[in-house]
Design a protein around this motif. Structure first.
Motif, mmCIF file in Angstrom:
data_model
loop_
_atom_site.group_PDB
_atom_site.id
_atom_site.type_symbol
_atom_site.label_atom_id
_atom_site.label_comp_id
_atom_site.label_asym_id
_atom_site.label_seq_id
_atom_site.Cartn_x
_atom_site.Cartn_y
_atom_site.Cartn_z
ATOM 1 N N VAL A 37 -21.995 -46.755 -52.203
ATOM 2 C CA VAL A 37 -21.299 -46.953 -50.896
ATOM 3 C C VAL A 37 -21.455 -45.820 -50.253
ATOM 4 O O VAL A 37 -21.979 -45.562 -49.053
ATOM 5 N N ILE A 38 -21.189 -44.707 -50.875
ATOM 6 C CA ILE A 38 -20.958 -43.400 -50.433
ATOM 7 C C ILE A 38 -22.429 -42.867 -49.946
ATOM 8 O O ILE A 38 -22.832 -42.164 -48.920
ATOM 9 N N THR A 39 -23.302 -42.857 -50.953
ATOM 10 C CA THR A 39 -24.567 -42.566 -50.899
ATOM 11 C C THR A 39 -25.525 -43.166 -50.030
ATOM 12 O O THR A 39 -26.010 -42.585 -49.015
ATOM 13 N N ASN A 40 -25.280 -44.454 -49.760
ATOM 14 C CA ASN A 40 -25.822 -45.090 -48.636
ATOM 15 C C ASN A 40 -25.605 -44.893 -47.342
ATOM 16 O O ASN A 40 -26.159 -44.611 -46.497
ATOM 17 N N GLY A 41 -24.176 -44.629 -47.327
ATOM 18 C CA GLY A 41 -23.525 -44.135 -46.018
ATOM 19 C C GLY A 41 -24.203 -43.000 -45.377
ATOM 20 O O GLY A 41 -24.458 -42.620 -44.255
ATOM 21 N N LEU A 42 -24.160 -41.832 -46.595
ATOM 22 C CA LEU A 42 -24.576 -40.465 -46.100
ATOM 23 C C LEU A 42 -26.333 -40.796 -45.727
ATOM 24 O O LEU A 42 -26.769 -39.960 -44.828
ATOM 25 N N ILE A 43 -26.891 -41.604 -46.460
ATOM 26 C CA ILE A 43 -28.575 -41.486 -46.288
ATOM 27 C C ILE A 43 -28.662 -42.182 -44.937
ATOM 28 O O ILE A 43 -29.564 -41.627 -44.011
ATOM 29 N N ILE A 44 -27.895 -43.133 -44.469
ATOM 30 C CA ILE A 44 -28.065 -43.885 -43.176
ATOM 31 C C ILE A 44 -27.755 -42.906 -41.959
ATOM 32 O O ILE A 44 -28.356 -42.775 -40.947
ATOM 33 N N ALA A 45 -26.340 -42.109 -42.230
ATOM 34 C CA ALA A 45 -26.158 -41.192 -41.135
ATOM 35 C C ALA A 45 -27.027 -39.831 -41.206
ATOM 36 O O ALA A 45 -27.060 -39.402 -40.146
ATOM 37 N N SER A 97 -31.551 -40.854 -40.969
ATOM 38 C CA SER A 97 -32.117 -41.657 -40.230
ATOM 39 C C SER A 97 -31.728 -41.139 -38.809
ATOM 40 O O SER A 97 -30.970 -40.516 -38.545
ATOM 41 N N ASP A 98 -32.665 -41.924 -37.724
ATOM 42 C CA ASP A 98 -32.216 -41.582 -36.235
ATOM 43 C C ASP A 98 -31.337 -42.557 -35.932
ATOM 44 O O ASP A 98 -31.285 -42.464 -34.544
ATOM 45 N N PHE A 99 -30.633 -43.323 -36.586
ATOM 46 C CA PHE A 99 -29.627 -44.285 -35.952
ATOM 47 C C PHE A 99 -28.593 -43.757 -35.417
ATOM 48 O O PHE A 99 -28.359 -44.234 -34.108
ATOM 49 N N ILE A 100 -27.704 -42.614 -35.859
ATOM 50 C CA ILE A 100 -26.930 -42.023 -35.159
ATOM 51 C C ILE A 100 -27.325 -41.105 -33.881
ATOM 52 O O ILE A 100 -26.775 -41.273 -32.574
ATOM 53 N N PRO A 101 -28.332 -40.379 -34.182
ATOM 54 C CA PRO A 101 -28.847 -39.757 -33.013
ATOM 55 C C PRO A 101 -29.154 -40.458 -31.517
ATOM 56 O O PRO A 101 -29.142 -40.340 -30.242
ATOM 57 N N ARG A 102 -29.933 -41.749 -32.061
ATOM 58 C CA ARG A 102 -30.436 -42.632 -30.994
ATOM 59 C C ARG A 102 -29.200 -43.322 -30.084
ATOM 60 O O ARG A 102 -29.174 -43.464 -28.761
ATOM 61 N N LEU A 103 -28.164 -43.564 -30.838
ATOM 62 C CA LEU A 103 -26.870 -44.137 -30.454
ATOM 63 C C LEU A 103 -26.204 -43.105 -29.412
ATOM 64 O O LEU A 103 -25.763 -43.296 -28.508
ATOM 65 N N VAL A 104 -26.273 -41.773 -30.033
ATOM 66 C CA VAL A 104 -25.467 -40.710 -29.099
ATOM 67 C C VAL A 104 -26.358 -40.419 -27.815
ATOM 68 O O VAL A 104 -25.647 -40.377 -26.658
ATOM 69 N N TYR A 105 -27.560 -40.408 -27.825
ATOM 70 C CA TYR A 105 -28.350 -40.356 -26.692
ATOM 71 C C TYR A 105 -28.097 -41.580 -25.669
ATOM 72 O O TYR A 105 -28.100 -41.391 -24.676
ATOM 73 N N LYS A 106 -28.159 -42.665 -26.356
ATOM 74 C CA LYS A 106 -27.962 -43.924 -25.658
ATOM 75 C C LYS A 106 -26.903 -43.913 -24.637
ATOM 76 O O LYS A 106 -26.844 -44.486 -23.433
ATOM 77 N N TYR A 159 -35.778 -40.014 -25.019
ATOM 78 C CA TYR A 159 -35.150 -39.608 -26.331
ATOM 79 C C TYR A 159 -36.043 -38.487 -26.896
ATOM 80 O O TYR A 159 -35.363 -37.676 -27.506
ATOM 81 N N ILE A 160 -37.269 -38.713 -27.040
ATOM 82 C CA ILE A 160 -37.994 -37.995 -27.868
ATOM 83 C C ILE A 160 -38.296 -36.461 -27.403
ATOM 84 O O ILE A 160 -37.830 -35.593 -27.932
ATOM 85 N N ASN A 161 -38.345 -36.523 -25.860
ATOM 86 C CA ASN A 161 -38.131 -35.015 -25.321
ATOM 87 C C ASN A 161 -36.816 -34.454 -25.420
ATOM 88 O O ASN A 161 -36.680 -33.229 -25.533
ATOM 89 N N GLN A 162 -35.670 -35.364 -25.638
ATOM 90 C CA GLN A 162 -34.421 -34.591 -25.603
ATOM 91 C C GLN A 162 -33.933 -34.410 -27.046
ATOM 92 O O GLN A 162 -33.230 -33.355 -27.355
ATOM 93 N N SER A 163 -34.814 -34.918 -27.975
ATOM 94 C CA SER A 163 -34.583 -34.410 -29.292
ATOM 95 C C SER A 163 -35.320 -33.218 -29.767
ATOM 96 O O SER A 163 -35.327 -32.710 -30.826
ATOM 97 N N LEU A 164 -36.171 -32.717 -29.060
ATOM 98 C CA LEU A 164 -37.136 -31.503 -29.164
ATOM 99 C C LEU A 164 -36.717 -30.269 -28.642
ATOM 100 O O LEU A 164 -36.358 -30.384 -27.496
#
Length: 243
Positions: free
Chosen positions: A137-145, A148-157, A176-181
């Motif tokens: 559970v700990i490892t998968n949570g860290l891998i996803i967070a 991945s781009d899951f969290i940055p996409r949510l913050v930008y959205k 989003y891509i321009n904002q992440s560069l």
């Protein structure tokens, strides 16, 4: 993970089954050559049945230990790294369906009968599996967070994208891509590195994936800390919800 779940498991099953199978066939051929061809009575047939059982492979106290260890290792790889390789549970299921039949043949036809012992449960293996579950559970949570781009996409959205300004006519991830560069000025090459700015005479700025300001220090931007905080919150919520 693909090599471990496909190649390693296939080779392990082949070795685990073929080793006792070949040993049994060799012992049987050796006894057949030394057998005297004669008419056998009832007593001789009983003796031959005992000999057939004696030719079977030996079992010891660690026979089941090896089986448990194999399953625990497979369970560890499947659960801890499932976010990185989602196909692992399917491959593990296919492998286990095949291994059930191979183990059944091995235990009933190629090896001597195991001596049964009373037990309330699987013993210490239960605590091992529970510990692996917590670590997974700990490892998968860290891998996803983190990876991945899951969290940055949510913050930008919801913070920096068009939807943050109640502009819902276009896609919330537009830009989003321009904002992440981040921006790096090529005339700062000589200040920060040993590369001369003349290497890129026709380029004034470079874009790279990070969240930094465009000033001389190139420090982390406010968006970086927003994403970092969102990742930390996601990991905490993910851990609490799974426990």
């Amino acid at each position: 993970m693909s090599i471990i779940m496909v190649l390693k498991q296939t080779l392990s099953n082949c070795v685990e089954f073929l080793s006792p199978f070949i040993s049994y066939k060799l012992r049987k051929m050796k006894d057949r050559r030394s057998r005297v061809h004669s008419e056998q009575g009832a007593e001789d047939r009983t003796m031959e049945s005992w000999k057939d059982n004696y030719r079977l492979g030996k079992v010891h106290i660690f026979s089941l230990f090896d089986e448990f260890l194999e399953m625990v290792i497979q369970y560890s790889f499947t659960t801890i790294f499932v976010a990185a390789f989602p196909l692992a549970p399917l491959l593990a299921f296919i492998n286990n369906m095949l291994e059930i039949r191979l183990d059944a043949i091995k235990m009933t036809r190629l090896q001597r009968r195991l001596v049964p012992r009373k037990a309330n449960d699987i013993g210490i293996w239960l605590q091992v599996l529970e510990g692996i579950g917590v670590l997974a559970v700990i490892t998968n949570g860290l891998i996803i967070a983190i990876t991945s781009d899951f969290i940055p996409r949510l913050v930008y959205k919801y913070k920096y994208g068009p939807c943050a300004n109640n502009d819902t006519e276009i896609d919330c991830l537009t830009g989003y891509i321009n904002q992440s560069l981040s921006i790096f000025h090529t005339n700062d090459f000589e200040k920060l590195t040993q590369v001369s700015s003349m290497v890129y005479p026709n380029t004034t700025v470079c874009r790279y994936r990070d969240y930094r300001t465009a000033d001389e220090e190139y420090s982390y931007s406010v968006q970086f800390y927003h994403i970092f905080a969102a990742r930390l919150v996601f990991v905490i919520v993910f851990e609490v919800s799974n426990f």
